[in-house]
Each structure stands twice: as structure tokens, then as C-alpha cells.
Motif scaffolding. Structure first.
Motif, short mmCIF file in Angstrom:
data_model
loop_
_atom_site.label_atom_id
_atom_site.label_comp_id
_atom_site.label_asym_id
_atom_site.label_seq_id
_atom_site.Cartn_x
_atom_site.Cartn_y
_atom_site.Cartn_z
N LEU A 54 -1.06 7.43 4.99
CA LEU A 54 -2.17 7.22 3.39
C LEU A 54 -2.72 6.08 4.04
O LEU A 54 -4.20 6.13 4.46
CB LEU A 54 -2.33 8.53 2.67
CG LEU A 54 -3.06 8.46 1.73
CD1 LEU A 54 -4.41 9.27 2.33
CD2 LEU A 54 -3.22 8.54 0.24
N PRO A 55 -1.95 5.29 4.05
CA PRO A 55 -2.15 3.58 3.93
C PRO A 55 -2.81 3.25 5.54
O PRO A 55 -3.97 2.59 5.51
CB PRO A 55 -1.70 3.02 3.96
CG PRO A 55 -0.25 3.65 2.51
CD PRO A 55 -0.76 4.95 2.91
N LEU A 56 -2.10 3.96 6.21
CA LEU A 56 -2.39 3.53 7.40
C LEU A 56 -3.74 4.22 8.00
O LEU A 56 -4.68 3.74 8.69
CB LEU A 56 -1.25 4.39 9.08
CG LEU A 56 -1.60 3.75 10.12
CD1 LEU A 56 -1.35 1.82 10.39
CD2 LEU A 56 -0.21 4.76 10.74
N ALA A 57 -3.82 5.73 7.94
CA ALA A 57 -5.24 6.22 7.54
C ALA A 57 -6.66 5.59 7.46
O ALA A 57 -7.35 5.51 8.47
CB ALA A 57 -5.26 7.65 7.57
N VAL A 58 -5.92 4.64 5.94
CA VAL A 58 -7.41 3.91 5.96
C VAL A 58 -7.40 2.77 6.09
O VAL A 58 -8.69 2.55 5.83
CB VAL A 58 -6.41 3.96 4.19
CG1 VAL A 58 -7.78 2.85 3.19
CG2 VAL A 58 -7.01 5.54 3.11
N MET A 59 -6.78 2.00 6.01
CA MET A 59 -6.44 0.71 6.98
C MET A 59 -7.50 0.99 8.22
O MET A 59 -8.42 0.40 9.51
CB MET A 59 -5.59 0.01 6.93
CG MET A 59 -4.86 0.09 5.87
SD MET A 59 -3.54 -0.75 6.01
CE MET A 59 -2.61 -0.74 7.66
N LEU A 60 -7.65 2.57 8.79
CA LEU A 60 -7.76 2.90 10.36
C LEU A 60 -8.72 2.50 10.36
O LEU A 60 -9.82 2.87 10.78
CB LEU A 60 -7.17 3.45 11.46
CG LEU A 60 -5.83 2.68 11.75
CD1 LEU A 60 -5.25 4.10 12.66
CD2 LEU A 60 -5.72 2.41 12.51
N ALA A 61 -9.74 3.88 9.00
CA ALA A 61 -10.91 3.90 8.30
C ALA A 61 -11.65 2.98 8.35
O ALA A 61 -13.11 3.35 8.28
CB ALA A 61 -10.81 5.61 7.97
N LEU A 62 -11.07 2.33 7.46
CA LEU A 62 -12.34 1.24 6.70
C LEU A 62 -12.78 0.84 7.64
O LEU A 62 -14.24 0.30 8.01
CB LEU A 62 -11.92 0.19 6.05
CG LEU A 62 -11.03 0.94 4.64
CD1 LEU A 62 -10.65 0.36 3.50
CD2 LEU A 62 -12.43 1.55 3.85
N PRO A 63 -12.72 0.18 8.95
CA PRO A 63 -13.49 -0.22 9.83
C PRO A 63 -14.27 0.56 10.53
O PRO A 63 -15.69 -0.27 10.94
CB PRO A 63 -12.96 -1.50 10.88
CG PRO A 63 -11.51 -1.41 10.26
CD PRO A 63 -11.21 -0.11 9.59
N THR A 64 -14.06 1.56 11.13
CA THR A 64 -14.81 2.72 11.87
C THR A 64 -15.39 2.42 11.02
O THR A 64 -17.35 3.34 11.04
CB THR A 64 -14.37 3.89 12.12
OG1 THR A 64 -12.96 3.62 12.97
CG2 THR A 64 -14.90 5.14 12.65
N LEU A 92 0.68 -1.08 0.04
CA LEU A 92 0.18 -0.13 -0.11
C LEU A 92 0.90 1.38 -0.06
O LEU A 92 0.41 2.40 -0.65
CB LEU A 92 -0.99 0.26 0.80
CG LEU A 92 -1.72 -1.40 1.39
CD1 LEU A 92 -2.78 -0.63 2.69
CD2 LEU A 92 -3.02 -0.94 0.11
N VAL A 93 1.76 1.81 0.74
CA VAL A 93 2.96 2.40 0.81
C VAL A 93 3.51 2.54 -0.69
O VAL A 93 3.51 3.88 -1.36
CB VAL A 93 3.72 2.15 2.05
CG1 VAL A 93 5.11 2.99 1.67
CG2 VAL A 93 3.43 2.35 3.42
N LEU A 94 4.15 1.55 -1.63
CA LEU A 94 4.43 1.12 -2.66
C LEU A 94 3.59 1.94 -3.87
O LEU A 94 3.32 3.04 -4.50
CB LEU A 94 4.93 0.25 -2.77
CG LEU A 94 6.01 0.18 -4.09
CD1 LEU A 94 6.80 1.62 -4.57
CD2 LEU A 94 6.32 -1.32 -4.70
N ALA A 95 2.22 1.62 -3.63
CA ALA A 95 1.26 1.97 -4.82
C ALA A 95 1.14 3.47 -4.23
O ALA A 95 0.83 3.83 -5.30
CB ALA A 95 0.12 1.14 -4.03
#
Length: 131
Positions: free
Chosen positions: A109-119, A33-36
Motif C-alpha cells: 500500500l505505501p509503495l502504491a501510494v508513493m508511485l501514484a502520487l507523482p502520477t 509508512l509500512v509500520l503506520a
């Protein structure tokens, strides 16, 4: 039934063996995800070169295995996580040749998305269960 001591020993051994595998899967998914994100921002690194560089950043996470030592363990574990994060920034910077600001954004950004999706999923689930 298994005796309590044997069950606890095997459970602890399984947890001890499973922790590096969890770190490995986290590295693969998060690194992709970071590389993308970095490629979206203009990086020209290949997946092979990126993983070859960032693999060294996860070595300090060995210190997280010392978390069970009283007083010193949590401090060493935190130091290992911070050290790994800083090494990841440096190795991602080297592999992608982007600016440090873009690397930090592509890491967060990927970390924020990974945390926001379950919420978001739980909010949508609660919304649909209400009706």
C-alpha cells in the motif's frame, strides 16, 4: 578544470558512497509508512522494535553493488532484491505479529501510494497548465 580521469573517478566514488545512504533513507521513510499502515491494521509494534527487526532485511541489498559485473552481476542484484523483500516480509511479520496477508498489504500500500502520487501530481499539473 579537472582531468577527465580524475573527474570520472571522483564521480564514481561519490555514487558508490551515496548508494548506501540512499538505501538508508529509503528504509527509514518506507519503513515508517509500512509500520503506520500495519498499525492501522492492528499491529502493536513500536517504531524501535520494527526498525530493529527490519534492519536485517536490507543486508542482501549489498549484492546490488555487484551489478556492474557482466552477466552475473544483474542476476545477483536481482537475487539480492528478491531476498531482501522476502526477509522484509518475514521480519515485519515477526515484529508486528500480523498475518502474512496483512503484512504484504501493509508493504504494498505505501509503495502504491508513493508511485501514484507523482502520477497524480503530473496529471493535475497538466490539467492546470491547460487552462
Amino acid at each position: 578544470r579537472m582531468p577527465g580521469v580524475l573527474a570520472a573517478t571522483l564521480s564514481s566514488l561519490g555514487l558508490w558512497l551515496n548508494t548506501p545512504l540512499n538505501w538508508l533513507s529509503l528504509w527509514i521513510v518506507y519503513g515508517t509508512l509500512v509500520l503506520a499502515t500495519a498499525r492501522f491494521m492492528g499491529a502493536h509494534a513500536t517504531l524501535e522494535a520494527f526498525f530493529a527487526a527490519t534492519s536485517f532485511a536490507f543486508v542482501p541489498l549489498v549484492l546490488t553493488g555487484l551489478v556492474s559485473i557482466p552477466f552475473v552481476g544483474p542476476v545477483l542484484s536481482l537475487a539480492g532484491v528478491v531476498w531482501a523483500f522476502l526477509l522484509y516480509v518475514q521480519t515485519a511479520f515477526w515484529a508486528t505479529r500480523l498475518s502474512v496477508a496483512r503484512i504484504v498489504i501493509s508493504m504494498l500500500l505505501p509503495l502504491a501510494v508513493m508511485l501514484a502520487l507523482p502520477t497524480l501530481a503530473s496529471m493535475l499539473g497538466a490539467l492546470f497548465l491547460r487552462f
